[in-house]
Design a protein around this motif. Structure first.
Motif, short mmCIF file in Angstrom:
data_model
loop_
_atom_site.label_atom_id
_atom_site.label_comp_id
_atom_site.label_asym_id
_atom_site.label_seq_id
_atom_site.Cartn_x
_atom_site.Cartn_y
_atom_site.Cartn_z
N MET A 138 0.82 -1.20 0.00
CA MET A 138 0.00 0.00 0.00
C MET A 138 0.86 1.26 0.00
O MET A 138 0.61 2.21 -0.74
CB MET A 138 -0.91 0.02 1.24
CG MET A 138 -2.08 -0.91 1.15
SD MET A 138 -3.12 -0.50 -0.22
CE MET A 138 -3.99 -2.01 -0.46
N ILE B 148 2.39 1.90 -3.33
CA ILE B 148 1.47 2.60 -4.24
C ILE B 148 1.49 4.10 -3.94
O ILE B 148 1.57 4.93 -4.84
CB ILE B 148 0.05 2.04 -4.10
CG1 ILE B 148 -0.02 0.61 -4.63
CG2 ILE B 148 -0.94 2.90 -4.88
CD1 ILE B 148 -1.37 -0.02 -4.44
N THR B 149 1.45 4.44 -2.63
CA THR B 149 1.43 5.86 -2.26
C THR B 149 2.66 6.59 -2.79
O THR B 149 2.58 7.72 -3.25
CB THR B 149 1.39 6.00 -0.73
OG1 THR B 149 0.35 5.19 -0.24
CG2 THR B 149 1.18 7.42 -0.32
N THR C 77 2.75 6.13 -7.21
CA THR C 77 1.68 6.39 -8.16
C THR C 77 1.67 7.85 -8.61
O THR C 77 2.24 8.72 -7.96
CB THR C 77 0.31 6.04 -7.56
OG1 THR C 77 -0.67 6.14 -8.57
CG2 THR C 77 -0.05 6.97 -6.44
N TYR D 191 -5.46 7.91 -5.78
CA TYR D 191 -4.96 6.58 -5.44
C TYR D 191 -4.00 6.67 -4.27
O TYR D 191 -4.03 5.83 -3.36
CB TYR D 191 -4.23 5.96 -6.64
CG TYR D 191 -5.10 5.52 -7.77
CD1 TYR D 191 -6.48 5.55 -7.65
CD2 TYR D 191 -4.55 5.07 -8.96
CE1 TYR D 191 -7.28 5.16 -8.69
CE2 TYR D 191 -5.34 4.67 -10.02
CZ TYR D 191 -6.70 4.73 -9.88
OH TYR D 191 -7.49 4.34 -10.91
N ALA D 192 -3.13 7.69 -4.30
CA ALA D 192 -2.15 7.84 -3.22
C ALA D 192 -2.85 8.03 -1.88
O ALA D 192 -2.48 7.41 -0.88
CB ALA D 192 -1.24 9.02 -3.52
N SER E 99 -4.67 4.68 -0.78
CA SER E 99 -3.73 3.63 -0.36
C SER E 99 -3.03 4.02 0.94
O SER E 99 -2.72 3.15 1.76
CB SER E 99 -2.72 3.34 -1.45
OG SER E 99 -1.95 4.47 -1.70
#
Lengths: 99, 190
Positions: free
Chosen positions: B17, B20-21, B24, B29-30, B33
């Motif tokens: 997770m 992703i932060t 991305t 999304y950041a 996540s």
């Protein structure tokens, strides 16, 4: 489970946050990365507190959470002010001096 | 057995997770996540018998901090992709990693050989929440009060910084008035 696993996880997450802080140019994303770093440290403190049966680590974690909350409040206020003035929160647009 | 499975499950989820932060290009999304990662981190606190810390983690981080970010993101154009000029300077990464390592070694080397004695020992018969309360309101009272004042200052600072020029309500204006206001604001900023 031993202390080492938790400390390894903590340093892994801290490095992830550090990479984000160095790599990111968007100020909001940079804030997210600092949150990751603060959380990583909290895991390490809680782990040390559990394996040494000492509450000092948890106390430190509480104060870190309080500092993180106030940092977000002031930081987001400054960010909104900056966005109103410059219409962008990119670090590259903050350079005023030629150099 | 349960602890090992839970630790590795949540470790993989958290790293994924936060990865992703960090990597991305989409702000939304950041943010989501990051919120997921914060909740997964609270699982470690429950595993470590720090129940109160786990609850505080969920309430403060995912309840307050993420909500604050979500409100803050309404001011930015968060739906578009984040445009960044990332050049990945390897030398900077290397040197900052080395600097962090040296700092850790410098702080750890004096205490690594000494025997660590616990100052405020855990009382298993109390339970975590009561134990934390006893220590927090006896041994850590002054830092606690200072933290309270700091939060108050941060709250006032946040309101004053973000609340400037918010005395105009767009929902009470007509379309033409909003257009006139926007154009005058653009002139001011230039």
């Amino acid at each position: 489970m031993s202390l080492n696993e938790y400390l390894i996880l903590s340093s892994l997450l801290f490095c992830l946050g550090l990479v984000g802080v160095i790599r990111r140019k968007n100020l909001l994303m940079l804030f997210f990365s600092t949150e990751i770093m603060l959380n990583a440290v909290n895991i390490g403190l809680a782990a040390v507190s559990h394996f040494h049966q000492d509450l000092t680590g948890q106390m430190f974690a509480f104060f870190i959470i309080a500092i993180a909350a106030s940092e977000v409040a002031v930081g987001l206020g400054l960010l909104i002010l900056l966005y109103k003035r410059k219409n962008s929160i990119n670090l590259d647009t903050l350079q005023n001096m030629e150099g | 057995m349960f602890e090992i499975v839970a630790f590795y499950l949540f470790a993989i989820l958290t790293v994924f997770m936060f990865g992703i932060t960090v990597f991305t290009n989409n702000a939304l999304y950041a943010l989501s996540s990051l919120a997921a990662g914060m909740i997964f981190i609270s699982a470690f606190f429950f595993l470590l018998n720090a129940d109160f810390l786990g609850i505080v983690q969920i309430v403060v981080y995912t309840g307050a901090v993420i909500a604050l970010y979500a409100f803050g993101m309404m001011f930015f154009d968060s739906m578009s992709e984040v445009k960044e000029k990332i050049q990945n300077p390897r030398l900077v990464f290397l040197f900052s990693g080395l600097a962090a390592l040296i700092t850790v070694v410098a702080f750890l080397s004096p205490i690594i050989s000494t025997n660590i004695i616990s100052d405020y020992a855990v009382h298993p018969e109390y339970g975590n929440t009561q134990d934390v309360g006893v220590i927090l309101f006896t041994k850590f009272l002054v830092p606690f009060e200072v933290a309270a004042v700091m939060l108050l200052v941060a709250m006032i600072g946040g309101i004053i910084l973000a609340g400037k020029k918010m005395d105009v309500s767009y929902s009470e204006l007509s379309e033409d008035e909003i257009d006139a206001l926007e154009s005058s604001n653009e002139k001011d900023s230039k």
